[in-house]
Write a protein that holds these residues in place. Structure first.
Motif, PDB file in Angstrom:
ATOM      1  N   GLU A 165       0.813  -1.216   0.000  1.00  0.00           N
ATOM      2  CA  GLU A 165       0.000   0.000   0.000  1.00  0.00           C
ATOM      3  C   GLU A 165       0.848   1.268   0.000  1.00  0.00           C
ATOM      4  O   GLU A 165       0.530   2.243  -0.693  1.00  0.00           O
ATOM      5  N   THR A 166       1.942   1.259   0.754  1.00  0.00           N
ATOM      6  CA  THR A 166       2.792   2.450   0.825  1.00  0.00           C
ATOM      7  C   THR A 166       3.375   2.792  -0.537  1.00  0.00           C
ATOM      8  O   THR A 166       3.387   3.960  -0.954  1.00  0.00           O
ATOM      9  N   VAL A 167       3.844   1.779  -1.249  1.00  0.00           N
ATOM     10  CA  VAL A 167       4.436   2.007  -2.571  1.00  0.00           C
ATOM     11  C   VAL A 167       3.361   2.425  -3.566  1.00  0.00           C
ATOM     12  O   VAL A 167       3.595   3.285  -4.424  1.00  0.00           O
ATOM     13  N   ARG A 168       2.162   1.833  -3.454  1.00  0.00           N
ATOM     14  CA  ARG A 168       1.068   2.244  -4.343  1.00  0.00           C
ATOM     15  C   ARG A 168       0.759   3.723  -4.165  1.00  0.00           C
ATOM     16  O   ARG A 168       0.591   4.457  -5.142  1.00  0.00           O
ATOM     17  N   GLN A 169       0.695   4.168  -2.920  1.00  0.00           N
ATOM     18  CA  GLN A 169       0.403   5.576  -2.671  1.00  0.00           C
ATOM     19  C   GLN A 169       1.512   6.472  -3.218  1.00  0.00           C
ATOM     20  O   GLN A 169       1.248   7.575  -3.709  1.00  0.00           O
ATOM     21  N   GLU A 170       2.746   6.006  -3.136  1.00  0.00           N
ATOM     22  CA  GLU A 170       3.866   6.764  -3.693  1.00  0.00           C
ATOM     23  C   GLU A 170       3.727   6.872  -5.211  1.00  0.00           C
ATOM     24  O   GLU A 170       3.973   7.935  -5.800  1.00  0.00           O
ATOM     25  N   PHE A 171       3.310   5.773  -5.841  1.00  0.00           N
ATOM     26  CA  PHE A 171       3.093   5.798  -7.291  1.00  0.00           C
ATOM     27  C   PHE A 171       1.992   6.793  -7.663  1.00  0.00           C
ATOM     28  O   PHE A 171       2.149   7.592  -8.597  1.00  0.00           O
ATOM     29  N   TYR A 172       0.872   6.768  -6.938  1.00  0.00           N
ATOM     30  CA  TYR A 172      -0.223   7.694  -7.241  1.00  0.00           C
ATOM     31  C   TYR A 172       0.221   9.143  -7.059  1.00  0.00           C
ATOM     32  O   TYR A 172      -0.169  10.028  -7.834  1.00  0.00           O
ATOM     33  N   HIS A 173       1.027   9.382  -6.030  1.00  0.00           N
ATOM     34  CA  HIS A 173       1.555  10.729  -5.797  1.00  0.00           C
ATOM     35  C   HIS A 173       2.372  11.194  -6.998  1.00  0.00           C
ATOM     36  O   HIS A 173       2.200  12.325  -7.487  1.00  0.00           O
ATOM     37  N   TRP A 174       3.251  10.322  -7.486  1.00  0.00           N
ATOM     38  CA  TRP A 174       4.091  10.685  -8.625  1.00  0.00           C
ATOM     39  C   TRP A 174       3.279  10.811  -9.909  1.00  0.00           C
ATOM     40  O   TRP A 174       3.571  11.664 -10.758  1.00  0.00           O
ATOM     41  N   LEU A 175       2.275   9.977 -10.059  1.00  0.00           N
ATOM     42  CA  LEU A 175       1.423  10.063 -11.246  1.00  0.00           C
ATOM     43  C   LEU A 175       0.748  11.428 -11.318  1.00  0.00           C
ATOM     44  O   LEU A 175       0.759  12.092 -12.367  1.00  0.00           O
ATOM     45  N   LYS A 176       0.181  11.860 -10.200  1.00  0.00           N
ATOM     46  CA  LYS A 176      -0.483  13.165 -10.164  1.00  0.00           C
ATOM     47  C   LYS A 176       0.524  14.290 -10.358  1.00  0.00           C
ATOM     48  O   LYS A 176       0.263  15.257 -11.098  1.00  0.00           O
ATOM     49  N   ARG A 177       1.666  14.169  -9.713  1.00  0.00           N
ATOM     50  CA  ARG A 177       2.695  15.209  -9.823  1.00  0.00           C
ATOM     51  C   ARG A 177       3.185  15.344 -11.265  1.00  0.00           C
ATOM     52  O   ARG A 177       3.304  16.460 -11.791  1.00  0.00           O
ATOM     53  N   GLU A 178       3.449  14.222 -11.907  1.00  0.00           N
ATOM     54  CA  GLU A 178       3.933  14.251 -13.283  1.00  0.00           C
ATOM     55  C   GLU A 178       2.858  14.753 -14.249  1.00  0.00           C
ATOM     56  O   GLU A 178       3.143  15.480 -15.199  1.00  0.00           O
ATOM     57  N   TYR A 179       1.619  14.360 -13.998  1.00  0.00           N
ATOM     58  CA  TYR A 179       0.517  14.818 -14.852  1.00  0.00           C
ATOM     59  C   TYR A 179       0.362  16.335 -14.755  1.00  0.00           C
ATOM     60  O   TYR A 179       0.149  17.017 -15.761  1.00  0.00           O
ATOM     61  N   ASN A 180       0.472  16.867 -13.553  1.00  0.00           N
ATOM     62  CA  ASN A 180       0.365  18.317 -13.374  1.00  0.00           C
ATOM     63  C   ASN A 180       1.551  19.050 -13.992  1.00  0.00           C
ATOM     64  O   ASN A 180       1.411  20.162 -14.504  1.00  0.00           O
ATOM     65  N   SER A 181       2.722  18.416 -13.932  1.00  0.00           N
ATOM     66  CA  SER A 181       3.930  19.041 -14.465  1.00  0.00           C
ATOM     67  C   SER A 181       3.955  19.018 -15.988  1.00  0.00           C
ATOM     68  O   SER A 181       4.261  20.035 -16.630  1.00  0.00           O
ATOM     69  N   VAL A 182       3.648  17.861 -16.549  1.00  0.00           N
ATOM     70  CA  VAL A 182       3.623  17.695 -18.008  1.00  0.00           C
ATOM     71  C   VAL A 182       2.319  16.986 -18.371  1.00  0.00           C
ATOM     72  O   VAL A 182       2.254  15.755 -18.369  1.00  0.00           O
ATOM     73  N   PRO A 183       1.252  17.741 -18.646  1.00  0.00           N
ATOM     74  CA  PRO A 183      -0.044  17.119 -18.947  1.00  0.00           C
ATOM     75  C   PRO A 183       0.050  16.143 -20.111  1.00  0.00           C
ATOM     76  O   PRO A 183       0.765  16.378 -21.083  1.00  0.00           O
ATOM     77  N   ARG A 184      -0.640  15.044 -19.971  1.00  0.00           N
ATOM     78  CA  ARG A 184      -0.682  14.019 -21.007  1.00  0.00           C
ATOM     79  C   ARG A 184      -2.002  13.274 -20.882  1.00  0.00           C
ATOM     80  O   ARG A 184      -2.745  13.476 -19.917  1.00  0.00           O
ATOM     81  N   THR A 185      -2.303  12.412 -21.825  1.00  0.00           N
ATOM     82  CA  THR A 185      -3.522  11.606 -21.765  1.00  0.00           C
ATOM     83  C   THR A 185      -3.166  10.258 -21.167  1.00  0.00           C
ATOM     84  O   THR A 185      -2.366   9.509 -21.738  1.00  0.00           O
ATOM     85  N   ILE A 186      -3.745   9.957 -20.012  1.00  0.00           N
ATOM     86  CA  ILE A 186      -3.395   8.748 -19.269  1.00  0.00           C
ATOM     87  C   ILE A 186      -4.602   7.825 -19.181  1.00  0.00           C
ATOM     88  O   ILE A 186      -5.718   8.266 -18.897  1.00  0.00           O
ATOM     89  N   PHE A 187      -4.357   6.547 -19.445  1.00  0.00           N
ATOM     90  CA  PHE A 187      -5.352   5.500 -19.207  1.00  0.00           C
ATOM     91  C   PHE A 187      -4.809   4.620 -18.089  1.00  0.00           C
ATOM     92  O   PHE A 187      -3.665   4.161 -18.157  1.00  0.00           O
ATOM     93  N   LEU A 188      -5.635   4.389 -17.077  1.00  0.00           N
ATOM     94  CA  LEU A 188      -5.197   3.670 -15.888  1.00  0.00           C
ATOM     95  C   LEU A 188      -6.235   2.628 -15.511  1.00  0.00           C
ATOM     96  O   LEU A 188      -7.374   2.966 -15.190  1.00  0.00           O
ATOM     97  N   SER A 189      -5.853   1.354 -15.590  1.00  0.00           N
ATOM     98  CA  SER A 189      -6.755   0.301 -15.123  1.00  0.00           C
ATOM     99  C   SER A 189      -6.284  -0.168 -13.757  1.00  0.00           C
ATOM    100  O   SER A 189      -5.079  -0.259 -13.498  1.00  0.00           O
ATOM    101  N   SER A 190      -7.241  -0.444 -12.886  1.00  0.00           N
ATOM    102  CA  SER A 190      -6.891  -0.860 -11.530  1.00  0.00           C
ATOM    103  C   SER A 190      -8.096  -1.489 -10.855  1.00  0.00           C
ATOM    104  O   SER A 190      -9.243  -1.128 -11.132  1.00  0.00           O
ATOM    105  N   HIS A 191      -7.820  -2.448  -9.963  1.00  0.00           N
ATOM    106  CA  HIS A 191      -8.871  -2.993  -9.115  1.00  0.00           C
ATOM    107  C   HIS A 191      -9.025  -2.170  -7.835  1.00  0.00           C
ATOM    108  O   HIS A 191      -9.954  -2.390  -7.067  1.00  0.00           O
ATOM    109  N   HIS A 192      -8.107  -1.235  -7.616  1.00  0.00           N
ATOM    110  CA  HIS A 192      -8.141  -0.418  -6.404  1.00  0.00           C
ATOM    111  C   HIS A 192      -8.837   0.915  -6.710  1.00  0.00           C
ATOM    112  O   HIS A 192      -8.229   1.984  -6.622  1.00  0.00           O
TER     113      HIS A 192
END
Length: 300
Positions: A165-192
């Protein structure tokens, strides 16, 4: 709206049998610079959908456009999109840092500084080899490549497999940070879904190769409500509203989920019922049951 991805009556079959139908007459458009959640049960067509977007698979019929061009075997699309899943493989002779160096030569928007920050954040040893990593560490390394590539089309297929869970939250943090920094079109599949609901702007809900739902997350949250009270009061409140789910509770009261066009006008007091907003995960579960005509418990 500037369109990033457009599907028009897209079908994908892997053989002559009905069971070989992976995508069934799918039509949708996705705007540029959005984060899109692709949700559904295992085998619902999520992976095939994203592989078609990435140009890995050619549709059996219909048309697909990524930034206005057909993605299959298209070098421009390949250089400007990345598909990240748990089956990524790399030469066994290369260390992780060497893999990153090679990736930088392929992706024109590659950020070496982001890659190194992510390696440190995920505590990945640069001198290790891919096959030496645990499942969770492999997923973390794949995420490094997916984010550092800064591709205009970035597709993450269950990217957090094996992560705690800790690493997942770190990934989500970076995903949002990178998206805000360099906007792109992201597709994300997840059971969470409960972990990513604050990231998503739009939902594509898949079931047995069909696209059941494609709506903005804000719209889903706004229009799906939970209602509870005694059976007669709930029945009176429901009226001609679109009922998504109903359950009789042990104390004799009734719980229901409804879709309403005018949620701001809903007032449970006059009907003696309690009205609550739903979480995105709840809304997806209720909407998928209705769209698929299910009565069984869903897996979201």
């Amino acid at each position: 709206m500037e369109t990033a991805v457009k599907f028009n009556n897209v079908t994908k079959k892997f053989g002559p049998r009905e069971a070989d139908l992976a995508l069934d007459n799918i039509t949708f458009e996705t705007a540029r610079h959005t984060i899109n959640g692709v949700v559904g049960r295992n085998g619902s067509g999520k992976t095939t959908l994203m592989q078609v977007i990435a140009g890995f698979k050619r549709p059996s019929s219909g048309t697909v456009e990524v930034f206005g061009v057909r993605p299959f075997n298209n070098l421009t699309v390949s250089a400007n999109s990345i598909f990240v899943d748990d089956e990524m493989s790399f030469p066994s002779s290369l260390q992780l840092n060497e893999i990153l160096h090679t990736a930088a030569t392929f992706y024109p928007n590659w950020s070496a500084s982001v890659a190194q920050e992510l390696m440190q954040s995920f505590r990945l040893p640069g001198d290790a080899r891919h096959q030496e990593l645990s499942k969770g560490m492999k997923s973390s390394f794949h995420a490094v490549i997916g984010l550092a590539s800064r591709c205009p089309i970035t597709l993450f297929d269950e990217p957090t497999v094996g992560m705690d869970e800790t690493v997942r939250q770190e990934f989500y943090h970076w995903l949002k940070r990178e998206y805000n920094s360099v906007p792109r079109t992201i597709f994300l599949s997840s059971h969470h879904i409960s972990e990513i609901d604050e990231l998503l702007e739009d939902i594509l809900m898949m079931d047995q190769g069909r696209l059941l739902l494609n709506r903005p997350v804000a719209d889903i949250r706004h229009h799906v409500l939970k209602v509870s009270g005694d059976a007669r009061s709930v029945e009176a409140y429901l009226g001609d509203k679109t009922e998504l789910y109903r359950e009789k509770l042990p104390d004799g009261s009734v719980f229901a989920a409804v879709y309403t066009e005018s949620p701001q006008a809903e007032d449970g007091k006059s009907f003696s019922v309690a009205i609550e907003q739903v979480t995105l995960q709840e809304a997806v579960r209720y909407l998928s049951r209705t769209a698929a005509g299910r009565t069984d418990d869903d897996a979201y």
